[in-house]
Design an enzyme around this catalytic site. Sequence first.
Site, mmCIF file in Angstrom:
data_model
loop_
_atom_site.group_PDB
_atom_site.id
_atom_site.type_symbol
_atom_site.label_atom_id
_atom_site.label_comp_id
_atom_site.label_asym_id
_atom_site.label_seq_id
_atom_site.Cartn_x
_atom_site.Cartn_y
_atom_site.Cartn_z
ATOM 1 N N HIS A 154 0.809 -1.228 0.000
ATOM 2 C CA HIS A 154 0.000 0.000 0.000
ATOM 3 C C HIS A 154 0.838 1.272 0.000
ATOM 4 O O HIS A 154 0.305 2.347 -0.235
ATOM 5 C CB HIS A 154 -0.930 0.001 1.220
ATOM 6 N N ASP A 363 3.709 9.510 -0.599
ATOM 7 C CA ASP A 363 2.545 8.728 -0.189
ATOM 8 C C ASP A 363 2.261 7.669 -1.245
ATOM 9 O O ASP A 363 2.402 7.956 -2.444
ATOM 10 C CB ASP A 363 1.321 9.649 -0.050
HETATM 11 O O1 F6P Z 1 -0.969 1.807 4.399
HETATM 12 C C1 F6P Z 1 -0.278 2.007 5.506
HETATM 13 C C2 F6P Z 1 -0.915 1.604 6.835
HETATM 14 O O2 F6P Z 1 -0.114 0.665 7.470
HETATM 15 C C3 F6P Z 1 -2.310 1.036 6.738
HETATM 16 O O3 F6P Z 1 -2.349 -0.328 6.523
HETATM 17 C C4 F6P Z 1 -2.886 1.424 8.046
HETATM 18 O O4 F6P Z 1 -4.266 1.521 8.018
HETATM 19 C C5 F6P Z 1 -2.262 2.773 8.292
HETATM 20 O O5 F6P Z 1 -1.022 2.750 7.635
HETATM 21 C C6 F6P Z 1 -2.156 3.101 9.763
HETATM 22 O O6 F6P Z 1 -1.142 2.363 10.331
HETATM 23 P P1 F6P Z 1 -1.131 1.679 11.762
HETATM 24 O O7 F6P Z 1 -1.798 0.365 11.629
HETATM 25 O O8 F6P Z 1 0.319 1.557 12.071
HETATM 26 O O9 F6P Z 1 -1.855 2.590 12.708
#
Ligand code: F6P
Length: 523
Positions: A154, A363
Site C-alpha cells: 500500500h 505517499d
Molecule cells: O498503508 C499504511 C498503513 O499501514 C495502513 O495499513 C494502516 O491503516 C495505516 O497505515 C495506519 O497504520 P497503523 O496500523 O500503524 O496505525
Amino acid sequence: MRLVVVSNRVTIPDRHEKATAGGLAVALREALERHGGLWFGWSGVVGAARQLRETQRGNVTYAVTDLSEAERESYYLGFSNRALWPIMHYRLGLTEFQRSDYMGYLGVNRRFARELAGMIRPDDVIWIHDYHLIPLAAELRRRGVTNRIGYFHHIPWPSADTLTALPFSATLVRTLAAYDLVGVQTRLDARNLVDCLVMLCGAKFDGRRVRLGLRETAVRAFPIGIDVEAFRRLAAASVRQAATPLRATRESLGERKLVIGVDRLDYSKGIVQRLEAFGQFLRSHPEERGRVGLLQIAPPSRSDVPEYAELDRMSDEVAGRLNAQLGEFDWTPIRVVKKAYSRTALAGLYRSAQVGLVTPMRDGMNLVAKEYVAAQNPADPGVLVLSRFAGAAQQLGEALIVNPYDTHEVAEAIRTALAMPKSERIRRFEALYQIIEASGIHWWTRCYLEALAGEPVAAEDVEPPGKAGAKAETPARRAGARSARSTTRPAAQERGEARDASAGPGRKRASAAGEASHLTLVR
Ligand code: F6P
C-alpha cells in the site's frame, strides 16, 4: 474458490458498522462475503494470550491473534515502523535499523504462517496486505502451501539504491518471489520493485514476469480507489444534518473560506511543511488575512515511535508560532485538531472547504485526495492542491500539482485555488470525478483478484527500465471499462477513461515535471 485476506490489523465489524468503516475495509469484506472467506491478522491487542480467536460474521471468518509486548516492539514499532516505513517513504535519515527488530519481524511472520497454514484449503486464494507481512508467503511456502498467493504493497516502493541502505534488504526482497502477484500503487513503484529484484537478487525480467529460481512473479500497478458514490452520499447527507462538527465549524468561520488538511499525524504527510506554507501564503498575500482559515485534522498515530512524538510536538510549536505571528484578536489562522472524526463529519467538512490541501512528502496513493473530490458539490466545487509525490498525482493531474518541499509554490497554489473562477473549478472537478469514479475501490478489488486468479498479465504492466509500454487490452482494463459502463454517466465515463489512458493531463504534468512517462497511471 475461497478468499483468504491477511493484514497486519484486523477489525472485526460490528453488525451495523458498514456506514462508517473505511472504503478498503468495506471492499475487502464485500469480496470476502462474495467468495466466502477468512480474514487473518493481528487483533490490535497486546497481551500474553496469543491463541487464535475466531469470530463468524455472515460467511466470513475473522481469525485474530494478539501480539506479545516484545513482538509489538520489534515487529510493529521497530522493523515495520522505524525501518521499513521511513525507507519506503524515501526518508533514509529517519531509518533506524536494529537486528533484534528484524528478528522479531521475521518471527511474527513465521508465527502467522504457522497459524495460518493449518487453516488453508486447497482451493483458497490468499491475498496478503502491506509491508508488515512481506515474508509471509515465503514462510507459507516453506510449510508446503502451494495456493496462489498475492501481495499488495500500500505504500511507495523506493529505488534499489535507496532500499539497499537497509541491512538484509536483498534477503527481504528475495522473499517476494514466493508470491504469484505483487501489486503496487503506481508504475514507478512497480519499476522500482522489479529493479530491486533484478539488481539485488539477480532475478531475470522478461518484460512480463520476474523469474527467480523456479518461481515466476507478476508485478503490476493497481491504483487503489474509494467508494465514490458512497462517499458522495455521505458528504451530501452530512451537510443536511443538524448538529454536526460541520455546522459548528461553519458557524465559527462565518464568511471566511476554509482550507482543509486531513491526515494521520505522520511525518510522511508533510503536515509541518503544510502549516509553514499556509503561513507563507498569509505573509505573501496580507489581503487574505482574516478571510480564510486552515483546519488541519491530524489524529495521533504510532505515538510510541519517537519520530511521531517529535512531530506531535513540532506541529503544535509551528501552529502556535504562526498563530501568534499572523493572527488577530478575532481570527486564528490555523486550527490543528488532533483527534479522529467520523467519516460522515469528514465528508461534510471536505464539502464545505474551498481548498483541499493534500501535500504529503511521499505517499503510496493518498485516499484523502480522492475523498475530497468525491465530497464536492458539483455546482460549486472546491479545488484540490495535491503533492506530486502522492501516488494519486499520477491519476489526478487536474488538481493543482505542487512540490511539497517548495513552501512558496504551495503558498501560491493556495492563492490560485482560492481565486479560481467557478467555471474552471467545475471543469477540473468533473475531470477528477470521472477518474476516481472509473477506478473506484470495487474496480480495484476486482482487477486484483482477477489477476491473482491467474488471468494473463499483459507485457506493458511490467515494463523493463527505460521502456514505456503500449496499452493493450487486459482483463483489468476490460474490468475497468465494465465498471465505467455500469455507472450513472456512461458516455462521460468512457470519455474520461479514454483521455486518461492516452495523453491526459496527468501524463502531461508528469512529463513536464521531468518524470518519465511511465509515472502516469492510466486508470
Ligand atoms: O498503508 C499504511 C498503513 O499501514 C495502513 O495499513 C494502516 O491503516 C495505516 O497505515 C495506519 O497504520 P497503523 O496500523 O500503524 O496505525
